[in-house]
Design a protein around this motif. Structure first.
Motif, PDB file in Angstrom:
ATOM      1  N   SER A   1      40.824  46.947  71.398  1.00  9.12           N
ATOM      2  CA  SER A   1      41.624  45.732  71.603  1.00  9.12           C
ATOM      3  C   SER A   1      41.289  45.166  72.975  1.00  9.12           C
ATOM      4  CB  SER A   1      43.118  46.059  71.530  1.00  9.12           C
ATOM      5  OG  SER A   1      43.439  46.555  70.264  1.00  9.12           O
TER       6      SER A   1
ATOM      7  N   ASN B   1      53.011  47.851  81.391  1.00  7.52           N
ATOM      8  CA  ASN B   1      53.029  48.835  80.307  1.00  7.52           C
ATOM      9  C   ASN B   1      52.710  50.254  80.756  1.00  7.52           C
ATOM     10  OD1 ASN B   1      53.642  47.027  78.102  1.00  7.52           O
ATOM     11  ND2 ASN B   1      51.629  46.152  78.453  1.00  7.52           N
TER      12      ASN B   1
ATOM     13  N   LEU C   1      49.912  51.435  82.109  1.00  6.16           N
ATOM     14  CA  LEU C   1      48.564  51.821  81.711  1.00  6.16           C
ATOM     15  C   LEU C   1      47.586  51.581  82.854  1.00  6.16           C
ATOM     16  CD1 LEU C   1      48.559  50.032  78.233  1.00  6.16           C
ATOM     17  CD2 LEU C   1      49.017  52.440  78.676  1.00  6.16           C
TER      18      LEU C   1
ATOM     19  N   SER D   1      41.141  54.184  69.184  1.00  2.00           N
ATOM     20  CA  SER D   1      42.592  54.357  69.137  1.00  2.00           C
ATOM     21  C   SER D   1      43.106  54.988  70.429  1.00  2.00           C
ATOM     22  CB  SER D   1      42.961  55.221  67.933  1.00  2.00           C
ATOM     23  OG  SER D   1      44.326  55.500  67.921  1.00  2.00           O
ATOM     24  N   ASN D   2      42.423  56.009  70.902  1.00  4.61           N
ATOM     25  CA  ASN D   2      42.802  56.668  72.152  1.00  4.61           C
ATOM     26  C   ASN D   2      42.694  55.702  73.330  1.00  4.61           C
ATOM     27  OD1 ASN D   2      43.497  58.738  73.967  1.00  4.61           O
ATOM     28  ND2 ASN D   2      41.358  59.310  74.236  1.00  4.61           N
TER      29      ASN D   2
ATOM     30  N   ASN E   1      42.813  52.401  73.273  1.00  2.00           N
ATOM     31  CA  ASN E   1      43.830  51.348  73.144  1.00  2.00           C
ATOM     32  C   ASN E   1      45.205  51.835  73.585  1.00  2.00           C
ATOM     33  OD1 ASN E   1      42.034  49.402  72.172  1.00  2.00           O
ATOM     34  ND2 ASN E   1      42.322  50.053  70.052  1.00  2.00           N
ATOM     35  N   ARG E   2      45.476  53.136  73.429  1.00  2.00           N
ATOM     36  CA  ARG E   2      46.758  53.711  73.850  1.00  2.00           C
ATOM     37  C   ARG E   2      46.832  53.896  75.367  1.00  2.00           C
ATOM     38  NH1 ARG E   2      45.982  57.482  70.114  1.00  2.00           N
ATOM     39  NH2 ARG E   2      45.690  59.091  71.672  1.00  2.00           N
ATOM     40  N   ARG E   3      45.690  54.150  76.016  1.00  2.00           N
ATOM     41  CA  ARG E   3      45.685  54.539  77.429  1.00  2.00           C
ATOM     42  C   ARG E   3      45.306  53.440  78.412  1.00  2.00           C
ATOM     43  NH1 ARG E   3      41.792  58.714  78.381  1.00  2.00           N
ATOM     44  NH2 ARG E   3      42.911  59.100  80.289  1.00  2.00           N
TER      45      ARG E   3
ATOM     46  N   SER F   1      38.272  60.424  79.106  1.00  2.00           N
ATOM     47  CA  SER F   1      39.391  61.358  78.886  1.00  2.00           C
ATOM     48  C   SER F   1      39.892  61.937  80.209  1.00  2.00           C
ATOM     49  CB  SER F   1      38.993  62.471  77.930  1.00  2.00           C
ATOM     50  OG  SER F   1      38.045  63.333  78.537  1.00  2.00           O
TER      51      SER F   1
ATOM     52  N   THR G   1      45.003  57.987  84.382  1.00  2.00           N
ATOM     53  CA  THR G   1      45.828  56.997  83.710  1.00  2.00           C
ATOM     54  C   THR G   1      47.284  57.292  84.050  1.00  2.00           C
ATOM     55  OG1 THR G   1      45.738  58.293  81.671  1.00  2.00           O
ATOM     56  CG2 THR G   1      44.213  56.443  81.848  1.00  2.00           C
TER      57      THR G   1
END
Length: 160
Positions: free
Chosen positions: A44, A58, A60, A89-90, A92-94, A154, A158
């Protein structure tokens, strides 16, 4: 009634012609796909303007991805990392993820390239927005493998 000699000879010729046309079409399709690859990007992307404010709001970090359309390693990064469902997905979450065109002459893009000293492409810069991170931004230049990029991301600061 047995087939005539002319009909018997026409069949292999027609099959050979069909096979040749099919092969030519497949080669042309392959060349087109190589020149115009279809990459499904599952990340995203956020606009540059307001990205850091959105990240702070947010909780992040911001992930700046510096690249260019002509850059082959940049294309590989998108194809082999950002198009992977679990990785995307990971991410976009972080992160709030921003794609920065290294060839852009827009003042914001030029300022970011200078601020983060972008000298190679692609360059990934993670900017933590949480004040508990004192180390500041971390970066990765170039693209050699998916595992190196995913390992870097990873471990990037964050949320503590």
């Amino acid at each position: 009634m047995p087939p005539s000699e002319a009909t018997t000879l026409q069949r292999p010729v027609l099959l050979g012609l069909f096979a040749g046309v099919t092969l030519a079409l497949r080669i042309a399709t392959g060349v087109h796909e190589e020149q115009h690859p279809v990459t499904i990007d599952l990340v995203s992307w956020a606009p540059l303007e307001g990205a850091e404010a959105e990240a702070k709001r947010n909780g992040l970090a911001v992930l700046y991805v510096f690249g260019a359309k002509w850059c082959e390693p940049c294309k590989e990064l998108h194809k082999r990392v950002f198009a992977e469902p679990m990785v995307a997905s990971n991410l976009n979450r972080r992160f709030v993820i921003v794609q920065v065109d290294a060839d852009s002459t827009q003042p914001e893009s030029v300022a970011l390239k200078q601020q983060y000293e972008v000298k190679a492409l692609p360059t990934l810069v993670v900017v933590p927005t949480d004040p508990r991170f004192k180390s500041g931004p971390v970066r990765l230049e170039g693209f050699t493998s998916e595992s190196l990029v995913t390992s870097f991301l990873s471990r990037a600061p964050t949320i503590p």
